[in-house]
Design a protein around this motif. Structure first.
Motif, PDB file in Angstrom:
ATOM      1  N   SER A 277       0.830  -1.200   0.000  1.00 24.27           N
ATOM      2  CA  SER A 277       0.000   0.000   0.000  1.00 24.27           C
ATOM      3  C   SER A 277       0.871   1.260   0.000  1.00 24.27           C
ATOM      4  CB  SER A 277      -0.941   0.007   1.207  1.00 24.27           C
ATOM      5  OG  SER A 277      -0.216  -0.085   2.414  1.00 24.27           O
TER       6      SER A 277
ATOM      7  N   HIS B  11      -3.373   3.178   1.577  1.00 20.48           N
ATOM      8  CA  HIS B  11      -3.552   2.300   2.749  1.00 20.48           C
ATOM      9  C   HIS B  11      -4.852   2.542   3.502  1.00 20.48           C
ATOM     10  CE1 HIS B  11      -2.379   5.636   5.424  1.00 20.48           C
ATOM     11  NE2 HIS B  11      -1.386   5.883   4.578  1.00 20.48           N
TER      12      HIS B  11
ATOM     13  N   ASN C 101      -7.469  -5.146   2.950  1.00 14.06           N
ATOM     14  CA  ASN C 101      -6.536  -5.626   1.923  1.00 14.06           C
ATOM     15  C   ASN C 101      -7.238  -5.995   0.611  1.00 14.06           C
ATOM     16  OD1 ASN C 101      -4.598  -5.387   3.974  1.00 14.06           O
ATOM     17  ND2 ASN C 101      -4.893  -7.506   4.605  1.00 14.06           N
TER      18      ASN C 101
ATOM     19  N   GLN D  78      -4.081  -2.588   4.091  1.00 10.66           N
ATOM     20  CA  GLN D  78      -5.061  -1.603   3.622  1.00 10.66           C
ATOM     21  C   GLN D  78      -6.374  -1.783   4.378  1.00 10.66           C
ATOM     22  OE1 GLN D  78      -7.033  -2.134  -0.321  1.00 10.66           O
ATOM     23  NE2 GLN D  78      -6.200  -0.103  -0.820  1.00 10.66           N
TER      24      GLN D  78
ATOM     25  N   VAL E   1      -4.111  -0.012  10.947  1.00  9.82           N
ATOM     26  CA  VAL E   1      -3.369  -0.095   9.681  1.00  9.82           C
ATOM     27  C   VAL E   1      -2.080   0.713   9.761  1.00  9.82           C
ATOM     28  CG1 VAL E   1      -3.412   0.591   7.258  1.00  9.82           C
ATOM     29  CG2 VAL E   1      -5.322  -0.657   8.221  1.00  9.82           C
TER      30      VAL E   1
ATOM     31  N   ARG F 131       1.676  -0.867   9.110  1.00 11.87           N
ATOM     32  CA  ARG F 131       2.613  -0.351   8.114  1.00 11.87           C
ATOM     33  C   ARG F 131       3.955  -0.012   8.755  1.00 11.87           C
ATOM     34  NH1 ARG F 131       1.567   4.447   5.734  1.00 11.87           N
ATOM     35  NH2 ARG F 131       2.491   3.867   3.756  1.00 11.87           N
TER      36      ARG F 131
END
Length: 339
Positions: free
Chosen positions: A34, A95, A116, A122, A153, A157
Motif C-alpha cells: 500500500s 492504505h 486488503n 489496507q 493499519v 505499516r
C-alpha cells in the motif's frame, strides 16, 4: 450408508474450504504494498459539493480532531479527497480509504469494512446513507470504530518496516527481564536497568524516542486508575530518569495537559489501559507527548506499564508518536519453552 455419504460430503466441503483458503492466501500474498503518507486518509466522494458541505465538515470534525497530548496542534489524521470518477489504480493502493455513497435508495446509514482489497496493508470503509443529513447525524456513532481501524493499519505499516530492522540483542535482554517480547528497531539501547524498571532510548539527529518499562506486584484494581498510573510512572521517573541539569528529572504534566486514560481492546493483554498526555522535566524546559499501556503481565502476573515518549523541540511529533505506539502494540507474552 447414510453415514458414509455424509462423511464424503463433509470431506468434499472441507477440501473446498481449504482450496478456497489457499486461493485467498495466494491472492493476499500477491497484493502490492500500500501507498500513502503516515496518518493520511483518502476520502472518495461523489462530487465536490459533498466535501465542501456537511459531509466534509462532519468527516473533518471527527477524523481531523486534535490529537491529545501534543504540544503543537496536530490532527489525528490528515484527510485528502478525490472524486470517485478520478479513482485510478494508483489511488486504489492507498492504505486508508473512505468511500462516501449518498443515495435515496438506502433506508439507513450503513458502515462496511474491507481489508486488503487492492493493496496490503489496507483498510477501506464505505459509508452509505440516504441523505447528507442522515450521514451527519449518524457518523459520530461510527467515528471511534473508524479511528481504531485506521490506527491499526498505521501500526501495521510501521511495523512492516521495524520488523525487518529490529535489534535482537536488546529485544532479548528486554524479554528476559520482563517476560515480554517487544519489537525494538535498530538504534534503541538500554539507558538504565533497575529492579522492575528499564529505560530504552533511541537518539537521532533531530529527535529522541524513549520507552520506559515498569513492573510492580499487582494488588488491587485501584492500580488501574488514572491517578494511580500517573503517580507510579512519576515515582519511577524521579528515581531513575534524570534530566540534563543537576536536580532535574523526568515527570508528567498534571496541570496543563494532564494524563487521560481509557481502556483499549486491541492490545495483546485482555484488559489494558491507555494513558496519554505530556511529559516534562522538573527544573528544566524539556517536554513532549507520550502514550502508555498498563496491563497485567500474563507470564509474571505483575502490573506492567509500557511508557513511550517523543522529544522533538518545536517540530511536529504526531507521526513519531505513532511509531512509539506501534512498537508498544507489538508486545506479546514471552515464555521460554521448556526442553
Amino acid at each position: 450408508m447414510i453415514t458414509i455419504k455424509r462423511v464424503g460430503v463433509l470431506s468434499l466441503l472441507a477440501m473446498a474450504f481449504l482450496l478456497s483458503s489457499c486461493d485467498e492466501n495466494n491472492s493476499q500474498s500477491k497484493l502490492p504494498r500500500s501507498i500513502g503518507n503516515t496518518s493520511e486518509v483518502l476520502v472518495v466522494i461523489q462530487d465536490d459539493n459533498q466535501w465542501n458541505g456537511d459531509v466534509g465538515k462532519t468527516l473533518k470534525k471527527y477524523l481531523e480532531a486534535d490529537q491529545y497530548g501534543l504540544p503543537q496542534q496536530e490532527s489525528l489524521f490528515k484527510l485528502a479527497h478525490i472524486n470517485k470518477s478520478a479513482l485510478s489504480e494508483l489511488f486504489q493502493k492507498h492504505h486508508s480509504l473512505i468511500f462516501i455513497d449518498i443515495n435515496k435508495k438506502y433506508k439507513k446509514v450503513k458502515l462496511t469494512r474491507f481489508d486488503n482489497k487492492w493493496a496490503k496493508p489496507q483498510i477501506i470503509y464505505q459509508l452509505s446513507a440516504p441523505s447528507n443529513k442522515a450521514f451527519e447525524t449518524t457518523f459520530a456513532g461510527y467515528s471511534q470504530q473508524i479511528i481504531n481501524g485506521l490506527g491499526k493499519v498505521e501500526r501495521e505499516r510501521i511495523m512492516n518496516v521495524f520488523n525487518a530492522a529490529s535489534d535482537i540483542k536488546v529485544m532479548q535482554k528486554f524479554a528476559n527481564k520482563f517476560k515480554l517480547k517487544t519489537t525494538l528497531p535498530e538504534g534503541f539501547y538500554i539507558a538504565k536497568s533497575e529492579a522492575g524498571f528499564m529505560w530504552l532510548k533511541r537518539d537521532a539527529n533531530k529527535y529522541n524516542l524513549g520507552i520506559i518499562a515498569i513492573s510492580v506486584p499487582y494488588k488491587d484494581t485501584i492500580q488501574f486508575t488514572n491517578a494511580s498510573i500517573a503517580a507510579r510512572i512519576m515515582l519511577f521517573m524521579r528515581n531513575y530518569v534524570p534530566g540534563p541539569t543537576d536536580g532535574s528529572y523526568m515527570s508528567l504534566d498534571t496541570t496543563y495537559v494532564p494524563p487521560v486514560s481509557k481502556p483499549v481492546t486491541a492490545f495483546f493483554a485482555p484488559y489494558t489501559i491507555e494513558t496519554r498526555g505530556m511529559w516534562r522535566v522538573e527544573h528544566d524546559f524539556m517536554a513532549g507527548p507520550y502514550v502508555a499501556y498498563t496491563f497485567i503481565n500474563p507470564v509474571t502476573n505483575e502490573l506492567t506499564t509500557l511508557f513511550g515518549y517523543v522529544y522533538k523541540p518545536n517540530k511536529d511529533k504526531r507521526n513519531l508518536l505513532r511509531q512509539i505506539e506501534a512498537i508498544l502494540y507489538s508486545t506479546k507474552a514471552y515464555e521460554v519453552k521448556k526442553q
